[in-house]
Design a protein around this motif. Structure first.
Motif, PDB file in Angstrom:
ATOM      1  N   THR A  48       9.283  17.188  82.087  1.00  0.00           N
ATOM      2  CA  THR A  48       8.592  17.650  83.290  1.00  0.00           C
ATOM      3  C   THR A  48       7.289  18.321  82.900  1.00  0.00           C
ATOM      4  O   THR A  48       7.258  19.186  82.024  1.00  0.00           O
ATOM      5  CB  THR A  48       9.467  18.648  84.074  1.00  0.00           C
ATOM      6  N   TYR A  86      -2.216  15.039  88.861  1.00  0.00           N
ATOM      7  CA  TYR A  86      -1.071  14.147  88.631  1.00  0.00           C
ATOM      8  C   TYR A  86      -1.258  13.346  87.352  1.00  0.00           C
ATOM      9  O   TYR A  86      -0.346  13.258  86.515  1.00  0.00           O
ATOM     10  CB  TYR A  86      -0.910  13.201  89.830  1.00  0.00           C
ATOM     11  N   GLU A  87      -2.455  12.745  87.177  1.00  0.00           N
ATOM     12  CA  GLU A  87      -2.666  11.892  86.020  1.00  0.00           C
ATOM     13  C   GLU A  87      -2.623  12.679  84.713  1.00  0.00           C
ATOM     14  O   GLU A  87      -2.285  12.128  83.660  1.00  0.00           O
ATOM     15  CB  GLU A  87      -3.960  11.091  86.147  1.00  0.00           C
ATOM     16  N   SER A 106      -0.520  15.241  84.252  1.00  0.00           N
ATOM     17  CA  SER A 106       0.916  15.475  84.043  1.00  0.00           C
ATOM     18  C   SER A 106       1.595  14.257  83.441  1.00  0.00           C
ATOM     19  O   SER A 106       2.367  14.369  82.478  1.00  0.00           O
ATOM     20  CB  SER A 106       1.586  15.848  85.371  1.00  0.00           C
ATOM     21  N   ILE A 107       1.309  13.069  83.997  1.00  0.00           N
ATOM     22  CA  ILE A 107       1.991  11.877  83.485  1.00  0.00           C
ATOM     23  C   ILE A 107       1.483  11.507  82.101  1.00  0.00           C
ATOM     24  O   ILE A 107       2.255  11.002  81.268  1.00  0.00           O
ATOM     25  CB  ILE A 107       1.868  10.689  84.453  1.00  0.00           C
ATOM     26  N   SER A 108       0.205  11.760  81.830  1.00  0.00           N
ATOM     27  CA  SER A 108      -0.335  11.453  80.508  1.00  0.00           C
ATOM     28  C   SER A 108       0.287  12.354  79.445  1.00  0.00           C
ATOM     29  O   SER A 108       0.724  11.877  78.383  1.00  0.00           O
ATOM     30  CB  SER A 108      -1.859  11.612  80.503  1.00  0.00           C
ATOM     31  N   PHE A 122       4.009  11.377  79.008  1.00  0.00           N
ATOM     32  CA  PHE A 122       4.223  10.101  78.323  1.00  0.00           C
ATOM     33  C   PHE A 122       3.906  10.209  76.838  1.00  0.00           C
ATOM     34  O   PHE A 122       4.600   9.612  76.011  1.00  0.00           O
ATOM     35  CB  PHE A 122       3.377   9.008  78.976  1.00  0.00           C
ATOM     36  N   ASN A 138       7.917   7.848  86.952  1.00  0.00           N
ATOM     37  CA  ASN A 138       7.346   9.153  87.268  1.00  0.00           C
ATOM     38  C   ASN A 138       7.875   9.578  88.630  1.00  0.00           C
ATOM     39  O   ASN A 138       7.642   8.889  89.632  1.00  0.00           O
ATOM     40  CB  ASN A 138       5.818   9.086  87.280  1.00  0.00           C
ATOM     41  N   ILE A 190       5.883  17.020  87.712  1.00  0.00           N
ATOM     42  CA  ILE A 190       6.187  15.594  87.738  1.00  0.00           C
ATOM     43  C   ILE A 190       7.168  15.296  86.609  1.00  0.00           C
ATOM     44  O   ILE A 190       6.939  15.674  85.461  1.00  0.00           O
ATOM     45  CB  ILE A 190       4.919  14.736  87.549  1.00  0.00           C
ATOM     46  N   THR A 213       8.685  12.652  84.125  1.00  0.00           N
ATOM     47  CA  THR A 213       8.464  11.340  83.519  1.00  0.00           C
ATOM     48  C   THR A 213       9.711  10.967  82.742  1.00  0.00           C
ATOM     49  O   THR A 213      10.223  11.763  81.954  1.00  0.00           O
ATOM     50  CB  THR A 213       7.229  11.360  82.602  1.00  0.00           C
ATOM     51  N   ASN A 265       2.126  -1.565  88.474  1.00  0.00           N
ATOM     52  CA  ASN A 265       2.940  -0.431  88.892  1.00  0.00           C
ATOM     53  C   ASN A 265       3.765  -0.828  90.118  1.00  0.00           C
ATOM     54  O   ASN A 265       3.500  -1.849  90.754  1.00  0.00           O
ATOM     55  CB  ASN A 265       2.064   0.769  89.282  1.00  0.00           C
TER      56      ASN A 265
END
Length: 248
Positions: free
Chosen positions: A102, A108-109, A111-113, A116, A141, A156, A158, A239
């Motif tokens: 988390t 957002y981008e 957090s996911i980067s 990951f 995600n 977020i 992942t 996606n």
């Protein structure tokens, strides 16, 4: 935070670069390694993140093994067409074990980067087995909506599905931020979209799918999932937006 800008790579041919870094299973020479790292740096800059030096190894490992991907198991329940094309479909995913992290960055981008990259290091030997575990697709995600429905909660999740070989005995991550958890059967309504994933583009896809579905109380409105099938180095990624079916 970016260490290299998109403009710094303007002289490179994007299609040639993508071909070079995704189709080569042989060890890379120093020049190829630098080009690959610079490419990820450039992609990272569009997400307002910097790719640290310790990601060089995982990036090279996953690039070399790009063709060796395991699909997360699922069964298609139904498909719904519009103008002769599949507009959305319903699937069921069996229970299984996932590695999850988390992140709650400003965007957002981001957090996911960040999430990951940590999962990549877990997949690429930073685990109790000390070996490359294998890539599965999609990466998920999980998004939770604000109470007013007009944006995302910053945290977020992942998630990476453990390959079949490790489902019964998942290797433990060395990173304490990553947890291994069991997820129950998941039934989802899905729609494909392409490109980058930002809060704006995802909200657009959420609204579009609701327009196609119409009013229904059988799907959750407070949580959604974005399924990602290609790594961030691919310019036009595939996606899916997932709506989650409520338990009956």
């Amino acid at each position: 935070m970016a260490l290299i800008s998109i403009e710094d790579l303007a002289e490179l041919d994007d299609e040639q670069l993508d071909d070079d870094i995704t189709d080569n299973s042989e060890p890379m020479d120093d020049e190829e390694q630098e080009r690959l790292y610079a490419h990820w740096q450039a992609v990272g800059s569009t997400h307002q993140v910097s790719v640290p030096q310790e990601m060089r190894g995982p990036i090279q490992e996953m690039t070399r093994r790009n063709q060796q991907q395991e699909q997360v198991p699922f069964a298609t329940i139904s498909q719904h067409e519009k103008l002769g094309e599949v507009a959305y479909e319903e699937r069921v995913y069996p229970p299984g074990k996932w590695a999850c992290i988390t992140k709650g960055e400003e965007l957002y981008e981001q957090s996911i980067s960040m999430g990951f990259m940590k999962l990549m290091r877990y997949i690429c030997k930073e685990n109790s087995a000390g070996r490359y575990l294998g890539m599965t697709i999609p990466i998920l995600n999980e998004i939770h909506m604000l109470e007013d429905g007009n944006g995302f909660v910053k945290d977020i999740v992942t998630a990476y599905y453990l390959p079949a070989e490790f489902q019964d005995n998942p290797p433990e991550p060395t990173d304490p931020d990553i947890t291994i958890g069991h997820r129950d059967t998941l039934r989802v309504v899905t729609r494909v979209f392409f490109g980058t994933t930002t809060e704006e583009t995802i909200m657009r896809q959420i609204n579009l799918l609701w327009e196609l579905l119409g009013n229904t109380d059988t799907l959750h409105r407070d949580v959604y999932m974005v399924a990602v099938y290609e790594n961030p180095g691919v310019s036009c990624r595939r996606n899916e937006i997932w709506f989650i079916r409520r338990d009956s």
